[in-house]
Design an enzyme around this catalytic site. Structure first.
Site, short mmCIF file in Angstrom:
data_model
loop_
_atom_site.label_atom_id
_atom_site.label_comp_id
_atom_site.label_asym_id
_atom_site.label_seq_id
_atom_site.Cartn_x
_atom_site.Cartn_y
_atom_site.Cartn_z
N GLY A 167 21.22 -38.27 20.31
CA GLY A 167 22.06 -37.73 21.38
C GLY A 167 21.13 -37.08 22.38
N LYS A 202 28.40 -35.44 22.20
CA LYS A 202 29.65 -34.85 22.67
C LYS A 202 30.47 -34.41 21.45
CE LYS A 202 32.96 -36.17 26.21
NZ LYS A 202 32.55 -35.10 27.12
N ASN A 208 28.93 -28.24 20.07
CA ASN A 208 29.92 -27.16 20.03
C ASN A 208 31.13 -27.58 19.22
OD1 ASN A 208 29.10 -24.79 21.22
ND2 ASN A 208 29.50 -25.52 23.30
N SER A 252 22.96 -21.56 21.57
CA SER A 252 23.38 -20.96 22.83
C SER A 252 22.19 -20.80 23.77
CB SER A 252 24.02 -19.60 22.61
OG SER A 252 24.39 -19.05 23.87
N GLY A 283 22.43 -22.73 26.91
CA GLY A 283 22.55 -23.82 27.87
C GLY A 283 21.31 -24.70 27.88
N LYS A 302 29.02 -18.80 16.57
CA LYS A 302 28.79 -19.31 17.94
C LYS A 302 30.09 -19.25 18.75
CE LYS A 302 27.24 -21.36 21.64
NZ LYS A 302 27.69 -22.62 22.07
N HIS A 338 30.59 -15.73 19.74
CA HIS A 338 29.63 -15.47 20.83
C HIS A 338 30.25 -15.87 22.17
CE1 HIS A 338 26.78 -17.00 23.79
NE2 HIS A 338 25.95 -16.05 23.40
N ASN A 339 30.81 -17.07 22.20
CA ASN A 339 31.38 -17.54 23.46
C ASN A 339 32.60 -16.72 23.87
OD1 ASN A 339 29.44 -19.50 23.02
ND2 ASN A 339 30.70 -21.15 23.83
N GLU A 374 31.32 -13.68 25.34
CA GLU A 374 30.80 -14.05 26.67
C GLU A 374 31.94 -14.07 27.71
OE1 GLU A 374 28.47 -17.77 26.57
OE2 GLU A 374 29.65 -18.43 28.28
#
Ligand code: NDP
Length: 478
Positions: A9, A75, A102, A128, A130, A183, A186-187, A190
């Protein structure tokens, strides 16, 4: 076989992660469904390290040293299952599939269980930071078996961001889906951070009457104090930016409809299932949703507001200082809520997550990286069973000192008709936790009245029901 690790990927995240491994001296096998991406990676970045390009899954697997460590960076959703189904039959017992996408943690649980039965370690891993983080050092949250971490951990730690004290921002979070769960939270945090910052900006703009460049200055100032964080830093950058086409502040030419990819929503949905109040995150998700409802906003545009005037210059300056306090206190609340959620899931699923080390690995690499996280790490180090961050002495003192300003800001916002769902919800949560008595007693009475749902008493053990439709005597229930 020469490769210590493989990445399949090779869109932006996978390519950057592969380059990060290569730049750290690891030999990386690379594969993508569409070979053009593999070729492009080698053409553009092949000189950065040792890559082994593979056109087919068989070639890819053959390039990996045993036990094989194979990272999937595709994806999220069905493609992840498709890739797992393609590769699992080619692997041997003891090999590791690391999903860095994700994924929803419930999908990770399902996949882990299925692969465990085949003797394959499935390591759902939150990543995390990006694109930039993937290349230069992300915060990495691996789940999966402790055994897999022994072999995988050092590799991941070598490419992870480093916290200010030099420790890698990567640790084994816990078994099966613990990494993807953390995670997700975390988001969610955020989202809450971003909403609180947006509210602070909005108050400085509309109530204090400041222009974006002035507000950028204020944020730069805040960034040298306890709010020091990546998100405050980039907020100042965005606010100071001028649109080239119009010469206007960039923030004034962007459509005010926030989008979302869904991890904030997952956090709130999961929190509802776990029964953990995460009002700060929920308000942030709903605020984005409200902004996107142009239909509702158009229909309600002519509703009357309070028509308060902006503050005088002196009052505005004092107000800006109060907004910093409100922002900080609200942030403490939303982090407290996020950690409650991690703690609840850890108990529910038997993950035994070390709450302090979760804070430690968010000090660098990720979107919510901040000096502040070291304080959370210290709080849990002092008391691993801390029921809420608000019970930590230092946080309690700070929030207590901020409360007058916090209340003043929320009151001013209400008077001026400026929505502050994040600040307000955080303050309501703070007041609910510290209240001696909550009106939940009345709620229980109502529930017993219409549905005989029973209630407990403050003075005696047991459950009770009042015969509301009759003579209203009380009966012991159950
Ligand atoms: P995308 O999410 O855009 O996914 C594109 C990649 O998936 C391509 O390599 C594509 O291959 C592959 N793919 C799609 N469907 C299939 C399939 N059925 N079989 C095989 N391969 C398939 O790429 P990103 O790099 O943006 O993200 C990768 C993962 O990382 C995602 O899960 C994302 O959620 C996660 N992530 C992303 C972050 C970000 O900032 N972008 C941050 C952290 C995590 P092909 O070239 O053949 O189409």
């Amino acid at each position: 076989a020469t490769a210590q690790i493989g990445v399949t990927g090779l869109a932006v995240m996978g390519s950057n992660l592969a380059r990060n491994f290569a730049r750290h001296g690891h030999t990386v096998a690379v594969h993508n469904r569409t070979t053009a991406r593999t070729t492009a990676l080698i053409d553009e970045h092949g000189h950065e390290g040792t890559f082994v390009p593979a056109e087919t899954p068989e070639e890819f697997v053959a390039a990996l040293q045993k036990p094989r460590r194979l990272i999937i960076m595709v994806k999220a959703g069905d493609p992840t299952d498709a890739v797992i189904d393609e590769f699992a039959p080619l692997l041997d017992e003891g090999d590791m599939i690391i999903d860095g996408g994700n994924a929803h943690f419930l999908d990770t649980r399902r996949r882990e269980k299925k692969l465990r039965e085949l003797g394959i370690h499935f390591v759902g891993t939150g990543i995390s930071g990006g694109e930039e983080g993937a290349l230069n050092g992300p915060s990495i949250m691996p789940g999966g078996s402790a055994e897999s971490y022994k072999s995988l951990g050092p590799l991941l730690e070598s490419i992870a961001a480093k916290a200010p004290d030099g420790t890698p921002c990567c640790t084994h979070i816990g078994p099966d889906a613990a990494g993807h769960f953390v995670k997700m939270v975390h988001n969610g945090i955020e989202y809450a951070d971003m909403q609180l910052i947006a509210e602070a900006y909005n108050l400085l703009r509309t109530v204090a009457g400041y222009e974006p460049d002035r507000i950028a200055e204020i944020f730069r100032g805040w960034n040298t104090g306890r709010l020091d964080s990546y998100l405050i830093e980039i907020t100042a950058e965005v606010l100071a930016h001028t649109d080239a086409a119009t010469g206007k502040p960039f923030v004034d030419v962007v459509a005010d409809e926030a989008e979302q990819k869904g991890t904030g929503r997952w956090t709130v949905q999961t929190a509802l299932d776990l029964g953990v109040p995460v009002s700060g995150i929920a308000e942030a998700v709903f605020a984005r949703s409200v902004s996107g409802h142009t239909d509702l906003r158009r229909a309600a545009r002519s509703l009357p507001g309070p028509g308060a005037e902006p503050l005088s210059a002196d009052a505005a300056e004092a107000f800006a200082a109060q907004v910093e306090e409100a922002l900080y206190a609200s942030k403490v609340v939303s982090y407290a809520q996020g950690w409650n959620m991690i703690s609840a899931a850890s108990a529910e699923y038997g993950w035994d997550i070390d709450l302090g080390s979760t804070a430690a690995i968010w000090r660098g690499g990720c979107i919510i990286r901040a000096a502040f996280l070291d304080r959370i790490r210290t709080a849990f180090a002092a008391d691993p069973a801390l029921p809420t961050l608000l019970a930590d002495k230092e946080f309690a003192d700070e929030v207590g000192r901020a409360q007058d300003a916090w209340r003043a800001v929320v009151a001013t916002a209400v008077r001026h008709g400026v929505p502050t769902p994040g600040f307000s919800a955080a303050l309501a949560y703070y007041d609910a936790l510290r209240a001696e008595r909550l009106p939940a007693a009345l709620t229980q009475g109502q529930r017993d009245f219409f549905g005989a749902h029973t209630y407990r008493r403050t003075d005696r053990e047991g459950s009770f029901h009042t015969v509301w439709a009759g003579d209203r005597h009380e009966e012991a229930a159950g």
